[in-house]
Scaffold this active site. Structure first.
Site, PDB file in Angstrom:
ATOM      1  N   LEU A  31       0.751  -1.081   0.083  1.00 59.09           N
ATOM      2  CA  LEU A  31       0.115   0.053  -0.257  1.00 59.09           C
ATOM      3  C   LEU A  31       0.784   1.306   0.171  1.00 59.09           C
ATOM      4  O   LEU A  31       0.463   2.272   0.297  1.00 59.09           O
ATOM      5  CB  LEU A  31      -1.061   0.075   1.143  1.00 59.09           C
ATOM      6  CG  LEU A  31      -2.064  -1.172   1.351  1.00 59.09           C
ATOM      7  CD1 LEU A  31      -2.755  -0.942   2.251  1.00 59.09           C
ATOM      8  CD2 LEU A  31      -2.741  -1.217  -0.058  1.00 59.09           C
ATOM      9  N   PHE A  71       2.831  -6.637 -10.372  1.00 58.48           N
ATOM     10  CA  PHE A  71       2.562  -5.220 -10.784  1.00 58.48           C
ATOM     11  C   PHE A  71       3.221  -4.282  -9.570  1.00 58.48           C
ATOM     12  O   PHE A  71       2.988  -3.286  -9.639  1.00 58.48           O
ATOM     13  CB  PHE A  71       1.064  -4.947 -10.838  1.00 58.48           C
ATOM     14  CG  PHE A  71       0.124  -5.953 -11.632  1.00 58.48           C
ATOM     15  CD1 PHE A  71      -0.181  -5.480 -12.824  1.00 58.48           C
ATOM     16  CD2 PHE A  71      -0.444  -6.963 -11.289  1.00 58.48           C
ATOM     17  CE1 PHE A  71      -0.825  -6.056 -13.685  1.00 58.48           C
ATOM     18  CE2 PHE A  71      -1.054  -7.809 -12.146  1.00 58.48           C
ATOM     19  CZ  PHE A  71      -1.381  -7.197 -13.507  1.00 58.48           C
ATOM     20  N   ASN A  74       7.975   0.456  -8.813  1.00 60.56           N
ATOM     21  CA  ASN A  74       7.972   2.002  -9.072  1.00 60.56           C
ATOM     22  C   ASN A  74       7.882   2.050 -10.425  1.00 60.56           C
ATOM     23  O   ASN A  74       8.685   1.591 -11.356  1.00 60.56           O
ATOM     24  CB  ASN A  74       9.014   2.399  -8.334  1.00 60.56           C
ATOM     25  CG  ASN A  74       8.794   2.162  -6.600  1.00 60.56           C
ATOM     26  OD1 ASN A  74       9.573   1.502  -6.014  1.00 60.56           O
ATOM     27  ND2 ASN A  74       8.068   2.862  -6.199  1.00 60.56           N
ATOM     28  N   TYR A 139      14.405   3.529 -14.789  1.00 56.69           N
ATOM     29  CA  TYR A 139      13.195   2.795 -14.655  1.00 56.69           C
ATOM     30  C   TYR A 139      13.225   1.878 -15.862  1.00 56.69           C
ATOM     31  O   TYR A 139      12.795   0.485 -15.573  1.00 56.69           O
ATOM     32  CB  TYR A 139      11.917   3.786 -14.733  1.00 56.69           C
ATOM     33  CG  TYR A 139      10.893   3.079 -15.030  1.00 56.69           C
ATOM     34  CD1 TYR A 139      10.122   1.935 -14.077  1.00 56.69           C
ATOM     35  CD2 TYR A 139       9.950   3.121 -16.068  1.00 56.69           C
ATOM     36  CE1 TYR A 139       9.059   1.446 -14.439  1.00 56.69           C
ATOM     37  CE2 TYR A 139       8.954   2.624 -16.501  1.00 56.69           C
ATOM     38  CZ  TYR A 139       8.363   1.703 -15.683  1.00 56.69           C
ATOM     39  OH  TYR A 139       7.141   1.059 -15.894  1.00 56.69           O
ATOM     40  N   ARG A 281      10.475  17.682 -20.881  1.00 53.87           N
ATOM     41  CA  ARG A 281      10.645  16.914 -19.578  1.00 53.87           C
ATOM     42  C   ARG A 281      11.947  15.881 -19.927  1.00 53.87           C
ATOM     43  O   ARG A 281      11.958  15.140 -21.047  1.00 53.87           O
ATOM     44  CB  ARG A 281       9.572  16.264 -19.369  1.00 53.87           C
ATOM     45  CG  ARG A 281       9.739  15.547 -17.844  1.00 53.87           C
ATOM     46  CD  ARG A 281       8.267  14.926 -17.708  1.00 53.87           C
ATOM     47  NE  ARG A 281       7.634  13.807 -18.471  1.00 53.87           N
ATOM     48  CZ  ARG A 281       6.697  13.042 -18.230  1.00 53.87           C
ATOM     49  NH1 ARG A 281       6.046  13.363 -17.277  1.00 53.87           N
ATOM     50  NH2 ARG A 281       6.463  12.178 -18.881  1.00 53.87           N
TER      51      ARG A 281
HETATM   52  N1  UFG Z   1       3.100  15.521 -20.470  1.00 54.13           N
HETATM   53  C1  UFG Z   1       2.849  16.804 -20.341  1.00 54.13           C
HETATM   54  N2  UFG Z   1       2.466  17.447 -19.353  1.00 54.13           N
HETATM   55  C2  UFG Z   1       2.259  16.897 -18.031  1.00 54.13           C
HETATM   56  C3  UFG Z   1       2.294  15.271 -18.083  1.00 54.13           C
HETATM   57  C4  UFG Z   1       2.748  14.627 -19.103  1.00 54.13           C
HETATM   58  O1  UFG Z   1       3.240  17.488 -21.493  1.00 54.13           O
HETATM   59  O2  UFG Z   1       1.705  17.552 -17.289  1.00 54.13           O
HETATM   60  C5  UFG Z   1       3.545  14.600 -21.521  1.00 54.13           C
HETATM   61  C6  UFG Z   1       4.771  14.155 -21.333  1.00 54.13           C
HETATM   62  O3  UFG Z   1       5.967  15.010 -21.542  1.00 54.13           O
HETATM   63  C7  UFG Z   1       4.909  12.914 -22.430  1.00 54.13           C
HETATM   64  C8  UFG Z   1       3.084  12.627 -22.359  1.00 54.13           C
HETATM   65  O4  UFG Z   1       2.554  13.807 -21.875  1.00 54.13           O
HETATM   66  O5  UFG Z   1       5.237  13.432 -23.643  1.00 54.13           O
HETATM   67  C9  UFG Z   1       2.872  11.424 -22.073  1.00 54.13           C
HETATM   68  O6  UFG Z   1       3.356  11.683 -20.395  1.00 54.13           O
HETATM   69  P1  UFG Z   1       3.050  10.553 -19.174  1.00 54.13           P
HETATM   70  O7  UFG Z   1       3.849  10.880 -18.006  1.00 54.13           O
HETATM   71  O8  UFG Z   1       1.467  10.339 -19.259  1.00 54.13           O
HETATM   72  O9  UFG Z   1       3.584   9.004 -19.757  1.00 54.13           O
HETATM   73  P2  UFG Z   1       4.846   8.705 -20.276  1.00 54.13           P
HETATM   74  O10 UFG Z   1       4.676   8.492 -21.551  1.00 54.13           O
HETATM   75  O11 UFG Z   1       6.004   9.689 -19.809  1.00 54.13           O
HETATM   76  O12 UFG Z   1       5.134   7.413 -19.423  1.00 54.13           O
HETATM   77  C10 UFG Z   1       4.195   6.178 -19.285  1.00 54.13           C
HETATM   78  C11 UFG Z   1       4.422   5.392 -18.051  1.00 54.13           C
HETATM   79  C12 UFG Z   1       5.742   5.046 -17.875  1.00 54.13           C
HETATM   80  C13 UFG Z   1       6.188   4.245 -19.152  1.00 54.13           C
HETATM   81  C14 UFG Z   1       6.106   5.020 -20.345  1.00 54.13           C
HETATM   82  C15 UFG Z   1       6.562   4.085 -21.414  1.00 54.13           C
HETATM   83  O13 UFG Z   1       4.018   6.252 -17.003  1.00 54.13           O
HETATM   84  O14 UFG Z   1       5.694   4.084 -16.692  1.00 54.13           O
HETATM   85  O15 UFG Z   1       4.915   5.410 -20.499  1.00 54.13           O
HETATM   86  O16 UFG Z   1       6.349   4.937 -22.561  1.00 54.13           O
HETATM   87  F1  UFG Z   1       7.420   3.844 -18.857  1.00 54.13           F
END
Ligand code: UFG
Length: 323
Positions: A31, A71, A74, A139, A281
């Site tokens: 949790l 699952f 982190n 990760y 980012r």
């Molecule tokens: N993004 C924004 N603003 C935000 C949040 C996200 O512009 O506030 C953008 C990110 O830069 C990215 C896209 O939205 O381009 C998606 O971002 P997420 O954080 O939703 O997802 P990620 O693609 O970074 O990550 C997800 C999973 C990870 C995994 C990854 C694999 O959360 O665990 O996909 O591609 F590793």
């Protein structure tokens, strides 16, 4: 009985909700990020950490576990860069301890949640399982290490696995009883919907100068129910086929840019977002879109939900939360 480690988390809890309809289920979760109220009441719940060998040993001693689904990882890309130790200990060392205890108890069926992050910045637009893996964050590396270890274990020991490389999981279950809730929230879709509900003054777009159609990053969003289907098919394949081990991408095969996700969310909710563009980012590839041909062909998996379904279901769930 099937052991679900991390069954109180976002994807694990959606899987448990379906799996209890056909199997006895035991959930192990500490949790730390999961929610007890998200765990289906039909499942037996044990509070404990994956790294706690005594708890695991007693679970395998007391219950007839047929297979394990994992699952309990982190999964914040950015956090892994600043705190790699957490990722290698929780995602690799603890998983190794789980595998040792499984082997000791002759449990040899394992479903492992992996990620598109193993591909790093891929050279091709449509990623298949033979696309080179070159993760750029701890990760992604922690997940690829586990994939490689599983391959070695299955060659040396009687261990069979299915690795599912998730693309961007999103959405909530049909009844909107459970959904995506992280603390802190870093994922695009929940951030957008929470903003449209009145939380947070604006949405930050991380970079609009990528080499994509509108300059923002493209991702392959996959409904959590479609991911659950992939796990159930993977489990059937392990339970029914001897000597099975395989790795599959799980995505929709269609990419949407950050701007498209925001525009579709505005259309679905009838609300307008306040946007600000900031720097890229760290660790974000421009485009991640899956070819999921292999799992479709080999396991008969078919995604049933598109971006609108994802956003509608997530919106219904977010509206019911007491933010
Ligand atoms: N993004 C924004 N603003 C935000 C949040 C996200 O512009 O506030 C953008 C990110 O830069 C990215 C896209 O939205 O381009 C998606 O971002 P997420 O954080 O939703 O997802 P990620 O693609 O970074 O990550 C997800 C999973 C990870 C995994 C990854 C694999 O959360 O665990 O996909 O591609 F590793």
């Amino acid at each position: 009985m099937i052991l679900i480690v991390g069954g109180a988390g976002y994807i694990g809890s959606h899987l448990v909700k379906e799996l209890v309809k056909r199997e006895e289920v035991i959930v192990l979760d500490n949790l730390s990020t999961g929610h007890l109220e998200a765990v289906d009441k039909e499942a037996l719940f044990v509070k404990g950490s994956l790294g706690d060998a005594d708890i695991l040993d007693s679970i395998f001693t007391r219950f007839p576990i047929k297979a394990v689904m994992h699952f309990a990882a982190n999964s914040l890309v950015g956090e892994s860069v600043v705190n790699p130790q957490k990722y290698y200990i929780n995602n690799v060392a603890s998983t190794l301890s789980l595998l040792s205890i499984m082997l000791k108890h002759n449990v040899n069926k394992f479903i492992f949640s992996s990620t598109a992050a193993v591909y790093g910045i891929p050279g091709e637009d449509l990623i298949n399982e033979s696309t080179a893996t070159n993760p750029i964050t701890p990760y992604g590396k922690s997940k690829l290490m586990m994939e490689q270890i599983l391959a070695d274990y299955s060659r040396a020991y009687d261990l069979h696995y299915v690795i599912l490389r998730y693309f961007n999981a999103a959405g909530a279950c049909e009844t909107a009883e459970i959904g995506e809730s992280h603390q802190p929230e870093t994922h695009l879709i929940p951030i957008v919907l929470q903003h449209l509900l009145g939380m947070n003054e604006r949405i930050t777009i991380f970079g609009d100068n990528y080499n994509t159609t509108d300059g923002t990053c493209i991702r392959d969003y996959i409904h959590v129910s479609d991911l659950v289907d992939a796990h159930l098919l993977a489990l059937d394949s392990l339970l029914n086929e001897k000597n099975k081990s395989a790795t599959y991408n799980v995505g929709n095969g269609i990419g949407f840019s950050v701007k498209e996700v925001i525009e579709t969310s505005e259309a679905i909710t009838g609300r307008t977002a306040n946007l600000v563009i900031e720097d890229r980012r760290e660790g974000d590839p421009a485009c991640l879109v899956a070819s999921s041909e292999k799992i479709m062909k080999e396991l008969g998996w078919q995604p049933r939900k598109n971006l609108e379904h994802i956003l509608e279901s997530a919106w219904r769930w977010h509206r019911n939360q007491n933010y």
